[in-house]
Design a protein around this motif. Structure first.
Motif, short mmCIF file in Angstrom:
data_model
loop_
_atom_site.label_atom_id
_atom_site.label_comp_id
_atom_site.label_asym_id
_atom_site.label_seq_id
_atom_site.Cartn_x
_atom_site.Cartn_y
_atom_site.Cartn_z
N GLN A 1 -14.50 -12.76 -10.41
CA GLN A 1 -15.57 -11.94 -11.00
C GLN A 1 -16.93 -12.50 -10.57
O GLN A 1 -17.30 -13.61 -10.95
CB GLN A 1 -15.46 -11.95 -12.52
CG GLN A 1 -16.63 -11.31 -13.24
CD GLN A 1 -16.69 -9.81 -13.04
OE1 GLN A 1 -15.75 -9.09 -13.33
NE2 GLN A 1 -17.82 -9.33 -12.53
N HIS A 2 -17.65 -11.74 -9.74
CA HIS A 2 -18.96 -12.22 -9.29
C HIS A 2 -19.91 -12.33 -10.49
O HIS A 2 -19.81 -11.57 -11.45
CB HIS A 2 -19.53 -11.28 -8.24
CG HIS A 2 -20.11 -10.01 -8.79
ND1 HIS A 2 -19.34 -8.96 -9.23
CD2 HIS A 2 -21.41 -9.63 -9.01
CE1 HIS A 2 -20.11 -7.99 -9.67
NE2 HIS A 2 -21.37 -8.37 -9.55
N ASP A 3 -20.82 -13.28 -10.42
CA ASP A 3 -21.77 -13.52 -11.50
C ASP A 3 -22.98 -12.61 -11.32
O ASP A 3 -23.68 -12.69 -10.32
CB ASP A 3 -22.21 -14.98 -11.49
CG ASP A 3 -23.04 -15.36 -12.71
OD1 ASP A 3 -23.36 -14.45 -13.51
OD2 ASP A 3 -23.37 -16.54 -12.87
N PRO B 1 -10.42 -10.09 -13.11
CA PRO B 1 -10.32 -11.22 -14.04
C PRO B 1 -10.19 -12.58 -13.37
O PRO B 1 -10.54 -13.60 -13.97
CB PRO B 1 -9.06 -10.88 -14.85
CG PRO B 1 -8.89 -9.40 -14.72
CD PRO B 1 -9.40 -9.06 -13.35
N SER C 1 -14.99 -7.46 -9.02
CA SER C 1 -15.00 -7.55 -10.48
C SER C 1 -13.56 -7.53 -10.97
O SER C 1 -13.04 -6.49 -11.39
CB SER C 1 -15.81 -6.39 -11.08
OG SER C 1 -17.17 -6.46 -10.71
N TYR D 1 -12.71 -14.21 -18.75
CA TYR D 1 -12.52 -13.08 -19.66
C TYR D 1 -11.94 -13.60 -20.97
O TYR D 1 -10.76 -13.42 -21.28
CB TYR D 1 -11.57 -12.05 -19.04
CG TYR D 1 -12.14 -11.20 -17.94
CD1 TYR D 1 -13.17 -11.67 -17.11
CD2 TYR D 1 -11.65 -9.93 -17.69
CE1 TYR D 1 -13.67 -10.89 -16.09
CE2 TYR D 1 -12.15 -9.14 -16.66
CZ TYR D 1 -13.16 -9.62 -15.86
OH TYR D 1 -13.65 -8.85 -14.85
N SER E 1 -18.43 -15.54 -13.36
CA SER E 1 -18.08 -14.82 -14.59
C SER E 1 -16.57 -14.65 -14.73
O SER E 1 -16.11 -13.77 -15.45
CB SER E 1 -18.76 -13.44 -14.60
OG SER E 1 -20.17 -13.58 -14.67
N THR E 2 -15.81 -15.51 -14.07
CA THR E 2 -14.35 -15.42 -14.12
C THR E 2 -13.84 -16.11 -15.38
O THR E 2 -13.13 -17.12 -15.33
CB THR E 2 -13.73 -16.02 -12.85
OG1 THR E 2 -14.31 -15.40 -11.71
CG2 THR E 2 -12.22 -15.80 -12.80
#
Length: 427
Positions: A147-149, A144, A142, A315, A312-313
């Motif tokens: 980031q794993h989804d 920036p 986790s 931010y 999810s990378t």
């Protein structure tokens, strides 16, 4: 090169004068400090497209089990982290799963059908000296820039080596090298990721001021740099102003530009959000801007033409259904949040946001625009047998200009998400 830097970093930090309590010295033992949990997640996503028949819908039941051991006592502590994932498809067969946006269950390459269930597991061994932890194996980073989804039915995971150090008070450093990524919607761990190297950290300059700086190198894809700054100013007892800056600069390999059919090899994107909180209310104003010769690239899987640095990378303030990350795009947001606890309903919150993007370079189709209205209700049970059970209902309404649709960047649609989660602490 990065392996050498990681080793030097670890040795330097382990030998540094410690400014914090020694976590390893306080270890109670492998079993004594261990914990196990099970998250039951029932997830539903439906996307109705307005200009084609490619509507999407998936509904599934997920089981996410995690075990984290403590560390053995002594100068060097040893431990193990493990997870087991299982998902059951409740609805959403081949006719509703024809796009990557939902990706609960991966479709077969030839059959085009989704499996009825999927399962996957993983484990990592960990070593701790003082407040520095070295971990090797399957992990869910986790950061920036990696980031794993975990915003779908089951989470992604990566396999590799990572170091996390908190030797100096207020300073957290992270470094790692990962060579395999497991898709969240399937059992296959090989998504063609060669390697991703990450390095960086965050420092709390003041109790209300934190800055983060990270860099990553996805082999044969891109190099990415991140800067984040968060500042919270207390105005009164129940009032505060939060300023949140996030920015990425990406340099993309020429070969990947051709493979992914991008328009260029560089992108810089940043967002600045200001949130004024007063009592149970909050108001957010944000601006986001993308510049360079292509849009911001992140996530998806390399065997499908993606970057491979985690779903999810991103931010950024204006990332909802649309990420507002197209080439040259500028976007503005106005948002509002409400905590119903002040009105006698603790655990219930509501948020709404309106985002509008313009100046999208569509390469010959005219200036592109898009706009989205986002709504979310969330309720967390506060007490009783169902304590901590949560219900989240989220919807988005996305509308785009003709030029954006013709360019292929985005399309109109309505989205509904319903997530019910129940965390169970086993021990």
């Amino acid at each position: 090169m990065l392996k050498t830097r990681i080793s030097l970093l670890a040795l330097g930090l382990m030998a540094a004068t410690q400014a914090m309590a020694n976590d390893q010295a306080a270890s109670k033992g492998f079993v004594e400090d261990s914990s196990a949990s099970l998250l039951l997640r029932n997830a539903y996503i439906k996307r109705d497209k307005k200009h084609d028949n490619n509507d999407q819908m998936q509904w599934g039941q997920g089981f996410i089990a995690k075990y984290n051991s403590g560390f053995t006592q002594g100068t060097v502590g040893v431990g193990v982290d493990a997870f087991g994932l299982y998902g059951v498809r409740l609805d959403g067969g081949s006719g509703h799963n024809d796009a990557p946006g939902i990706d609960f269950f991966q479709r077969g390459e030839t059959s085009k059908n989704s499996p009825h269930d999927i399962s996957r597991g993983g484990a990592a061994v960990k070593f701790r000296v003082s407040n520095t932890v070295l971990k090797y194996g399957d992990q869910m980073p986790s950061l920036p820039v990696l980031q794993h989804d975990d915003a779908r039915l089951l989470p992604e995971s990566f396999t590799g080596t990572s170091i996390n150090s908190k030797e100096i008070e207020g300073l957290e450093l992270n470094a790692g090298r990962f060579t395999r990524e497991a898709r969240k919607s399937g059992e296959d761990r090989d998504t063609a990721l060669k390697s991703i190297n990450v390095f960086g950290g965050s420092y709390k300059f003041l109790p209300n001021l934190t800055a983060s700086l990270y860099t990553s190198d996805v082999e044969d894809v891109l190099k990415k740099h991140y800067l984040g700054v968060n500042y919270v100013h207390a105005i009164a007892k129940d009032q505060s102003l939060t300023l949140d800056f996030n920015g990425y600069k990406s340099d993309i390999d020429k070969e990947y530009v051709q493979k992914a059919k991008l328009t260029g090899d560089s992108n810089t994107i940043w967002s600045l959000a200001a949130t004024y909180a007063f009592g149970p209310h909050s108001v957010t104003v944000a601006h986001q801007r993308s510049t360079g010769s292509t849009g911001y690239q992140y996530g998806w899987y390399q065997d499908k033409g993606g970057v491979g640095d985690g779903g999810s990378t991103i931010y950024l303030a204006n990332s909802y259904w649309s990420d507002f990350n197209a080439e040259d795009e500028r976007s503005w947001q106005i948002g509002y949040g409400l905590d119903f606890g002040a009105f006698g309903v603790p655990g219930l919150t509501y948020s709404v946001a309106y985002v509008r993007g313009d100046n999208i370079n569509t390469h010959g189709f005219g200036e592109g625009t898009e706009r989205e209205i986002f709504n979310q209700f969330k309720y967390v049970v506060q007490e009783g047998p169902a304590k901590d059970l949560s219900l989240k209902v989220r919807s988005s309404f996305l509308r785009t200009s003709d030029s954006v649709r013709e360019n292929g960047y985005n399309d109109d649609g309505n989205e509904l998400r319903i997530f019910v989660e129940y965390p169970i602490s086993i021990f």
